[in-house]
Design a protein around this motif. Sequence first.
Motif, PDB file in Angstrom:
ATOM      1  N   GLY A 291      16.617  -0.082  33.467  1.00  0.00           N
ATOM      2  CA  GLY A 291      17.716  -0.422  32.596  1.00  0.00           C
ATOM      3  C   GLY A 291      18.772  -1.327  33.193  1.00  0.00           C
ATOM      4  N   HIS A 292      18.492  -1.929  34.336  1.00  0.00           N
ATOM      5  CA  HIS A 292      19.440  -2.834  34.980  1.00  0.00           C
ATOM      6  C   HIS A 292      18.748  -4.148  35.335  1.00  0.00           C
ATOM      7  CE1 HIS A 292      21.216   1.161  35.692  1.00  0.00           C
ATOM      8  NE2 HIS A 292      22.380   0.544  35.760  1.00  0.00           N
ATOM      9  N   ILE A 293      19.490  -5.242  35.287  1.00  0.00           N
ATOM     10  CA  ILE A 293      18.960  -6.531  35.739  1.00  0.00           C
ATOM     11  C   ILE A 293      18.969  -6.540  37.265  1.00  0.00           C
ATOM     12  CG2 ILE A 293      19.113  -9.034  35.588  1.00  0.00           C
ATOM     13  CD1 ILE A 293      20.882  -8.716  33.154  1.00  0.00           C
ATOM     14  N   ALA A 294      17.811  -6.831  37.848  1.00  0.00           N
ATOM     15  CA  ALA A 294      17.696  -6.879  39.301  1.00  0.00           C
ATOM     16  C   ALA A 294      17.964  -8.292  39.808  1.00  0.00           C
ATOM     17  CB  ALA A 294      16.298  -6.425  39.729  1.00  0.00           C
ATOM     18  N   ASP A 295      18.242  -8.392  41.072  1.00  0.00           N
ATOM     19  CA  ASP A 295      18.419  -9.705  41.693  1.00  0.00           C
ATOM     20  C   ASP A 295      17.099 -10.175  42.309  1.00  0.00           C
ATOM     21  OD1 ASP A 295      20.196 -11.818  42.063  1.00  0.00           O
ATOM     22  OD2 ASP A 295      20.521 -11.304  44.161  1.00  0.00           O
ATOM     23  N   THR A 296      16.012  -9.578  41.863  1.00  0.00           N
ATOM     24  CA  THR A 296      14.664  -9.971  42.265  1.00  0.00           C
ATOM     25  C   THR A 296      13.833 -10.178  41.008  1.00  0.00           C
ATOM     26  OG1 THR A 296      14.014  -7.638  42.409  1.00  0.00           O
ATOM     27  CG2 THR A 296      14.764  -8.685  44.448  1.00  0.00           C
ATOM     28  N   ASP A 297      12.686 -10.798  41.178  1.00  0.00           N
ATOM     29  CA  ASP A 297      11.852 -11.150  40.021  1.00  0.00           C
ATOM     30  C   ASP A 297      10.521 -10.424  39.971  1.00  0.00           C
ATOM     31  OD1 ASP A 297      13.687 -12.876  38.976  1.00  0.00           O
ATOM     32  OD2 ASP A 297      12.519 -14.703  39.295  1.00  0.00           O
ATOM     33  N   CYS A 298      10.138  -9.729  41.041  1.00  0.00           N
ATOM     34  CA  CYS A 298       8.767  -9.211  41.149  1.00  0.00           C
ATOM     35  C   CYS A 298       8.742  -7.733  41.509  1.00  0.00           C
ATOM     36  CB  CYS A 298       7.983  -9.993  42.214  1.00  0.00           C
ATOM     37  SG  CYS A 298       7.901 -11.763  41.906  1.00  0.00           S
ATOM     38  N   ARG A 299       7.604  -7.114  41.273  1.00  0.00           N
ATOM     39  CA  ARG A 299       7.427  -5.680  41.470  1.00  0.00           C
ATOM     40  C   ARG A 299       7.016  -5.306  42.888  1.00  0.00           C
ATOM     41  NH1 ARG A 299       2.692  -7.767  41.087  1.00  0.00           N
ATOM     42  NH2 ARG A 299       0.782  -6.650  41.687  1.00  0.00           N
ATOM     43  N   TRP A 300       6.627  -6.269  43.744  1.00  0.00           N
ATOM     44  CA  TRP A 300       5.856  -5.942  44.947  1.00  0.00           C
ATOM     45  C   TRP A 300       6.547  -4.952  45.866  1.00  0.00           C
ATOM     46  CZ3 TRP A 300       0.851  -6.751  45.514  1.00  0.00           C
ATOM     47  CH2 TRP A 300       0.293  -6.405  46.744  1.00  0.00           C
ATOM     48  N   ASN A 301       7.784  -5.230  46.266  1.00  0.00           N
ATOM     49  CA  ASN A 301       8.475  -4.306  47.175  1.00  0.00           C
ATOM     50  C   ASN A 301       8.751  -2.961  46.522  1.00  0.00           C
ATOM     51  OD1 ASN A 301       8.461  -6.139  49.242  1.00  0.00           O
ATOM     52  ND2 ASN A 301      10.612  -6.707  49.080  1.00  0.00           N
ATOM     53  N   ILE A 302       8.876  -2.955  45.195  1.00  0.00           N
ATOM     54  CA  ILE A 302       9.088  -1.701  44.469  1.00  0.00           C
ATOM     55  C   ILE A 302       7.865  -0.811  44.593  1.00  0.00           C
ATOM     56  CG2 ILE A 302       9.490  -0.689  42.184  1.00  0.00           C
ATOM     57  CD1 ILE A 302      10.955  -3.337  41.474  1.00  0.00           C
ATOM     58  N   ILE A 303       6.718  -1.386  44.318  1.00  0.00           N
ATOM     59  CA  ILE A 303       5.491  -0.584  44.366  1.00  0.00           C
ATOM     60  C   ILE A 303       5.152  -0.201  45.806  1.00  0.00           C
ATOM     61  CG2 ILE A 303       3.840  -2.502  44.467  1.00  0.00           C
ATOM     62  CD1 ILE A 303       2.158  -1.011  42.382  1.00  0.00           C
ATOM     63  N   SER A 304       5.508  -1.081  46.749  1.00  0.00           N
ATOM     64  CA  SER A 304       5.309  -0.760  48.158  1.00  0.00           C
ATOM     65  C   SER A 304       6.118   0.474  48.554  1.00  0.00           C
ATOM     66  CB  SER A 304       5.706  -1.962  49.021  1.00  0.00           C
ATOM     67  OG  SER A 304       5.607  -1.664  50.393  1.00  0.00           O
ATOM     68  N   SER A 305       7.378   0.506  48.148  1.00  0.00           N
ATOM     69  CA  SER A 305       8.235   1.656  48.467  1.00  0.00           C
ATOM     70  C   SER A 305       7.811   2.911  47.719  1.00  0.00           C
ATOM     71  CB  SER A 305       9.687   1.334  48.127  1.00  0.00           C
ATOM     72  OG  SER A 305      10.172   0.269  48.908  1.00  0.00           O
ATOM     73  N   SER A 306       7.225   2.730  46.534  1.00  0.00           N
ATOM     74  CA  SER A 306       6.910   3.885  45.688  1.00  0.00           C
ATOM     75  C   SER A 306       5.782   4.744  46.249  1.00  0.00           C
ATOM     76  CB  SER A 306       6.543   3.415  44.275  1.00  0.00           C
ATOM     77  OG  SER A 306       5.218   2.915  44.214  1.00  0.00           O
ATOM     78  N   VAL A 307       4.971   4.191  47.154  1.00  0.00           N
ATOM     79  CA  VAL A 307       3.871   4.965  47.750  1.00  0.00           C
ATOM     80  C   VAL A 307       3.998   5.024  49.274  1.00  0.00           C
ATOM     81  CG1 VAL A 307       2.244   4.551  45.871  1.00  0.00           C
ATOM     82  CG2 VAL A 307       2.353   2.931  47.769  1.00  0.00           C
ATOM     83  N   ASP A 308       5.205   4.810  49.766  1.00  0.00           N
ATOM     84  CA  ASP A 308       5.408   4.783  51.215  1.00  0.00           C
ATOM     85  C   ASP A 308       5.457   6.206  51.754  1.00  0.00           C
ATOM     86  OD1 ASP A 308       5.978   4.227  53.806  1.00  0.00           O
ATOM     87  OD2 ASP A 308       7.808   3.064  53.416  1.00  0.00           O
ATOM     88  N   CYS A 309       4.316   6.656  52.256  1.00  0.00           N
ATOM     89  CA  CYS A 309       4.207   8.043  52.721  1.00  0.00           C
ATOM     90  C   CYS A 309       4.512   8.179  54.206  1.00  0.00           C
ATOM     91  CB  CYS A 309       2.805   8.582  52.421  1.00  0.00           C
ATOM     92  SG  CYS A 309       1.506   7.767  53.367  1.00  0.00           S
ATOM     93  N   ARG A 310       4.976   7.115  54.851  1.00  0.00           N
ATOM     94  CA  ARG A 310       5.267   7.202  56.281  1.00  0.00           C
ATOM     95  C   ARG A 310       6.401   8.189  56.566  1.00  0.00           C
ATOM     96  NH1 ARG A 310       6.943   1.436  57.876  1.00  0.00           N
ATOM     97  NH2 ARG A 310       7.902   1.625  55.799  1.00  0.00           N
ATOM     98  N   THR A 311       6.237   8.957  57.599  1.00  0.00           N
ATOM     99  CA  THR A 311       7.272   9.887  58.018  1.00  0.00           C
ATOM    100  C   THR A 311       8.405   9.127  58.709  1.00  0.00           C
ATOM    101  OG1 THR A 311       6.330  10.241  60.203  1.00  0.00           O
ATOM    102  CG2 THR A 311       5.497  11.639  58.411  1.00  0.00           C
ATOM    103  N   ARG A 312       9.472   9.807  59.006  1.00  0.00           N
ATOM    104  CA  ARG A 312      10.575   9.170  59.732  1.00  0.00           C
ATOM    105  C   ARG A 312      10.109   8.682  61.102  1.00  0.00           C
ATOM    106  NH1 ARG A 312      15.592   9.648  57.901  1.00  0.00           N
ATOM    107  NH2 ARG A 312      16.485   9.594  59.999  1.00  0.00           N
TER     108      ARG A 312
END
Length: 643
Positions: A291-312
């Motif tokens: 629901g917000h306008i982003a300052d980016t145009d693409c999904r790539w980093n979003i989907i990358s973060s959405s499945v980032d299972c790396r531990t600290r």
Amino acid sequence: MGLLSEGSPLSWPETKKLADHVREHGITQFINLYNLLKDRQGDVLKWGDEIEYMLVKFNHEEKKAQLSLRAQDLLPVLQITEKENPEKASSLWRPEFASYMVEGTPGKPYGGLLAHFNVVEANMKNRRKEVSALLEKDEHILSITAFPRLGCEGFCVPEVKPDPVNSASRSLFFPDEAIYLAHPRFRTLTRNIRERRGEKVAINVPIFKDVKTSSSFKEDLSALGNDGEKGKNALPDHIYMDAMGFGMGQCCLQLTFQACNIKEARTLYDQLAPMCPIMLALTAASPIQRGHIADTDCRWNIISSSVDCRTREERGLEPLKTNRFRINKSRYDSIDSYLSPEGDRYNDIPLVIDQEAYQRMRDAGIDHLLAQHIAHLFIRDPVSLFSEKINQNDEEDSDHFENLQSTNWQTMRFKPPPPKSTIGWRVEFRPCEAQITDFENAAYVCFIVLLTRVILTYGLNFLIPISKVDENMQRAQKRDAVLNEKFWFRKDLVAQNSSESVANSIGIEQDEISVEMTIGEIINGKGDEFQGLLPLISSYLSSVEVDADTHCTIHQYLRLIQKRASGELMTIAHWMREFVTKHPDYKGDSIVSEQINYDLLTTMDGIQNETIECPALLDHSRSKTQSSIPDPIRMAENCPSTC
């Protein structure tokens, strides 16, 4: 989405105990596959596309557009022809992550004839009709990358609320009911990724700062419930999202190619890798998030973060104690190494690999480049495992290998033939965002396929240092990257490796092989300095026989690519942002309201159905596509393969 094994899903603690078992047998299965199929020759060129679609329900009285959670009702019907009479199935249908998504592919792969380019769009139109025939009143199928109000209150129908305490994701915004629950893989992945990470995934996208956007934008999330983390990972001036669904619940356009042999597959994998950020920028279509306008145009980093299972520990935030490696990227990201001998010199990023797996493959006769590629994938844990698949016959099965292969979601995927299959060595091209119309999707598909023909026919070389490809991936996602950014690209595509060796021996650095160019210059050329990809394709087309209708269709597709690259036509992302900011209800505050969302999606629906003209996106979208290849042309397929 990858491997869709059926069975009883294991919890994360159960899966973790079996991680070494999966890796050990996965490597054994790959070694067996490789030794069985490494000398396979003569497979003909085949290729096909995959488009993910969203189901949208319009409420015209209330001026609302919502995602319809009915994929599990539609898929069994869509799959009837494939199951009962597969030879007559013009399209194949598969579940995707979300219960508002379906994935469609052609019923059979396309082949080596140029006439196949004239069938692609017609097949896409037919797919849309197949789904549309099953929809309820005011329900529509849209090929859009991101639903603008995904995660906002009431974004789906039936309306369900998130459960931040007991759900698989613990999300404040995305309910489990929006996950495709008819297959256990998706909810299991969601839960296990969160539990492996030790906390919820955190997605932060820079917000577009408009005239009335708060100077220190940060939402108050306290009213949404207590997820145990209280939004601690939400960054100022960013749109915060907290679930796998915000990435895997977006749509894309992908391509798979079958190569003649393993060598050609490795060549295609490498040569197409530098094209991934170029095509990501050119297909940019997701400038609005939650629901917000982003300052980016693409999904790539979003989907990358959405499945980032790396531990600290794996992310370098704490010293390594219980984990094996520091891992630089999410399991959904750009590739880290080339596979062909020609590409080796450009592998300038240190690879983290499973050394034991690497040595096993080397001892089995697998070369260094392929062994390190697989060993790099196998630094990950499996995040979805079914009890029925624990014990396998490593001579005949490949599920353990595919478990990790298919959950490394990278820009390119190198795919060995399945066991006991007629399918050959394949390469998957994965960066493109879904477009509004079948014409656009077909245009991008045909452009990439034609580019592979040109690469192989002329022996072109697109290779640049892999670190430059990574730089390009970040530039590609910036707002209006096509208009404002420059990208590293190889300046001499016909330079062969022997001449490079001479250049290197006299002190010319690899960086001098690539220069920064705009998307327009890469696609259309830059005078005498760079020929451009479209002129190369045009030269190739002038040297081969092609029927008049196909020639006309290809010309229209390439014209779209040319004008999108030059900026004469907008990318979808640019058009969407402009639509919102010029809407009479827009308050200049970066917020996309329910009314704006409704108007935007009804307009997009009209554009795809050709009831609304949009010359800013498409100045001419009439091809001569047809559902089948004329018999006289098809007869050419019976000619012996030259592969």
